[in-house]
Design a protein around this motif. Structure first.
Motif, PDB file in Angstrom:
ATOM      1  N   ASP A 117      -6.410  -2.231  -7.296  1.00  0.00           N
ATOM      2  CA  ASP A 117      -5.837  -1.511  -6.171  1.00  0.00           C
ATOM      3  C   ASP A 117      -6.846  -1.541  -5.040  1.00  0.00           C
ATOM      4  O   ASP A 117      -8.052  -1.358  -5.260  1.00  0.00           O
ATOM      5  CB  ASP A 117      -5.522  -0.071  -6.559  1.00  0.00           C
ATOM      6  CG  ASP A 117      -4.409   0.016  -7.591  1.00  0.00           C
ATOM      7  OD1 ASP A 117      -3.691  -0.989  -7.761  1.00  0.00           O
ATOM      8  OD2 ASP A 117      -4.263   1.070  -8.227  1.00  0.00           O
ATOM      9  N   ALA A 118      -6.379  -1.758  -3.812  1.00  0.00           N
ATOM     10  CA  ALA A 118      -7.271  -1.902  -2.663  1.00  0.00           C
ATOM     11  C   ALA A 118      -6.856  -0.985  -1.528  1.00  0.00           C
ATOM     12  O   ALA A 118      -5.664  -0.761  -1.299  1.00  0.00           O
ATOM     13  CB  ALA A 118      -7.286  -3.354  -2.183  1.00  0.00           C
ATOM     14  N   TYR A 119      -7.865  -0.468  -0.836  1.00  0.00           N
ATOM     15  CA  TYR A 119      -7.651   0.331   0.369  1.00  0.00           C
ATOM     16  C   TYR A 119      -8.545  -0.271   1.440  1.00  0.00           C
ATOM     17  O   TYR A 119      -9.770  -0.158   1.391  1.00  0.00           O
ATOM     18  CB  TYR A 119      -8.010   1.793   0.119  1.00  0.00           C
ATOM     19  CG  TYR A 119      -7.674   2.724   1.264  1.00  0.00           C
ATOM     20  CD1 TYR A 119      -6.610   3.621   1.171  1.00  0.00           C
ATOM     21  CD2 TYR A 119      -8.436   2.738   2.429  1.00  0.00           C
ATOM     22  CE1 TYR A 119      -6.310   4.484   2.214  1.00  0.00           C
ATOM     23  CE2 TYR A 119      -8.133   3.593   3.469  1.00  0.00           C
ATOM     24  CZ  TYR A 119      -7.079   4.460   3.357  1.00  0.00           C
ATOM     25  OH  TYR A 119      -6.781   5.316   4.399  1.00  0.00           O
ATOM     26  N   SER A 120      -7.950  -0.953   2.402  1.00  0.00           N
ATOM     27  CA  SER A 120      -8.692  -1.606   3.463  1.00  0.00           C
ATOM     28  C   SER A 120      -8.615  -0.773   4.733  1.00  0.00           C
ATOM     29  O   SER A 120      -7.550  -0.256   5.080  1.00  0.00           O
ATOM     30  CB  SER A 120      -8.129  -3.004   3.734  1.00  0.00           C
ATOM     31  OG  SER A 120      -8.780  -3.612   4.838  1.00  0.00           O
ATOM     32  N   THR A 121      -9.732  -0.653   5.424  1.00  0.00           N
ATOM     33  CA  THR A 121      -9.726   0.098   6.676  1.00  0.00           C
ATOM     34  C   THR A 121      -9.231  -0.729   7.850  1.00  0.00           C
ATOM     35  O   THR A 121      -9.133  -0.219   8.969  1.00  0.00           O
ATOM     36  CB  THR A 121     -11.136   0.635   6.993  1.00  0.00           C
ATOM     37  OG1 THR A 121     -12.050  -0.466   7.101  1.00  0.00           O
ATOM     38  CG2 THR A 121     -11.598   1.588   5.898  1.00  0.00           C
ATOM     39  N   THR A 122      -8.913  -1.997   7.622  1.00  0.00           N
ATOM     40  CA  THR A 122      -8.342  -2.838   8.664  1.00  0.00           C
ATOM     41  C   THR A 122      -7.386  -3.840   8.039  1.00  0.00           C
ATOM     42  O   THR A 122      -7.533  -4.215   6.879  1.00  0.00           O
ATOM     43  CB  THR A 122      -9.441  -3.590   9.442  1.00  0.00           C
ATOM     44  OG1 THR A 122      -8.830  -4.410  10.446  1.00  0.00           O
ATOM     45  CG2 THR A 122     -10.246  -4.484   8.516  1.00  0.00           C
ATOM     46  N   SER A 123      -6.404  -4.277   8.831  1.00  0.00           N
ATOM     47  CA  SER A 123      -5.469  -5.305   8.358  1.00  0.00           C
ATOM     48  C   SER A 123      -5.670  -6.617   9.106  1.00  0.00           C
ATOM     49  O   SER A 123      -4.842  -7.528   9.009  1.00  0.00           O
ATOM     50  CB  SER A 123      -4.020  -4.828   8.547  1.00  0.00           C
ATOM     51  OG  SER A 123      -3.760  -4.555   9.924  1.00  0.00           O
ATOM     52  N   ALA A 124      -6.743  -6.727   9.878  1.00  0.00           N
ATOM     53  CA  ALA A 124      -7.001  -7.938  10.654  1.00  0.00           C
ATOM     54  C   ALA A 124      -7.366  -9.101   9.746  1.00  0.00           C
ATOM     55  O   ALA A 124      -7.996  -8.927   8.699  1.00  0.00           O
ATOM     56  CB  ALA A 124      -8.113  -7.673  11.661  1.00  0.00           C
TER      57      ALA A 124
END
Length: 283
Positions: A117-124
């Motif tokens: 499971d991943a939580y990214s602070t950006t979608s760029a």
């Protein structure tokens, strides 16, 4: 002459060089050699890590802190109420985070699926995670990238899955490298799993004009469902998905292939459905 060095610790880096003294007591030194001892901590198929056991990296994990953001265990992020692995990347000086998993049997690596499971602070697009393999967990000199993962959704937990089938080598370690080439960002990882299942020793015998029997002797891993093994067969060359299929339980250890045409060559494929381990990892 061969000298054996004993008493070294597993999973450590050592430096060594030879020197010689002449009869007038002048000393000459050779080049410095770096020795990496193998880690005795191994992970097996159907491995799970939810990062909840302690505030430091799990046993057997290691990091390359000199390359930028140091991977840490975040105590809680995004209201999850749980610990997770935090990888931070900084666009200046091309700094990135890298973490190495415990040693894996290289003969099995290409059969594994990596899930987390991943939580990214950006979608760029300029922020991405590279999954790689290496034989030297302390060095970046011999890294073999397998696949990059980009995160189309930011600021929420999303399941990620990557097959390691593109890997074909003799490396023993998986490496996760998080980079951002345009700005600073972080990636949080939780419930990381390596899933694998299958059968070994499969052979075809009892062949007649219109039938044959497929048997296997070893079953390994955790399967999903009551009939997670699918045998697919058809005249060669067989395009996957276009053959005749039989669903079976791995514990049967045999299936009969009927309806064969006399004097025809056949291809045969085995498809397995492995458990995603959601019920046994961090839940």
């Amino acid at each position: 002459r061969i000298y054996k060095i004993t008493g070294l610790e597993p999973g450590h880096r050592y430096y060594m060089r030879a020197y010689a003294m002449t009869k007038d007591y002048a000393v000459g030194y050779g080049d410095v050699l770096t020795i990496y001892t193998l880690d005795d901590t191994r992970i097996l198929p159907n491995y799970c890590e939810d990062f909840d056991a302690s505030s430091s990296l799990p046993q057997g994990w290691r990091t390359h802190s000199s390359y930028g953001g140091t991977p840490i265990i975040a105590t809680s992020y995004a209201s999850t109420g749980t610990r997770s692995l935090q990888l931070s990347a900084y666009y200046y000086n091309s700094q990135y985070s890298a973490v190495v998993l415990p040693r894996v049997d290289s003969a099995l690596l290409g059969d594994l699926t990596l899930l987390f499971d991943a939580y990214s602070t950006t979608s760029a697009d300029y922020a991405y995670l590279v999954v790689a393999a290496t034989r030297y967990p302390y060095s970046f000199d011999d890294i073999h990238p397998i696949d990059p993962i980009r995160f189309s959704v930011a600021s929420q937990w999303t399941p990620q899955q990557i097959s390691l089938a593109n890997y074909n080598g003799a490396d023993d370690y998986l490496m996760l490298i998080y980079r951002n080439t345009s700005s600073s960002s972080s990636l949080y990882i939780d419930r990381l799993r390596l899933s694998q299942c299958g059968v070994r020793g499969a052979v075809v015998h009892t062949i007649s004009d219109t039938s044959a029997t497929l048997v296997w002797d070893t079953v390994y891993g955790l399967f999903e469902g009551s009939s997670p093994l699918t045998v697919e067969y058809g005249p060669a060359p067989l395009t996957p998905g276009e053959g005749t299929t039989i669903d079976a339980s791995p514990e049967q250890h045999r299936v009969t292939l009927d309806g064969l045409a006399p004097g025809t060559s056949y291809d045969l494929l085995l498809h397995t459905r492995c458990t995603r381990l959601y019920n046994t990892c961090g839940e």
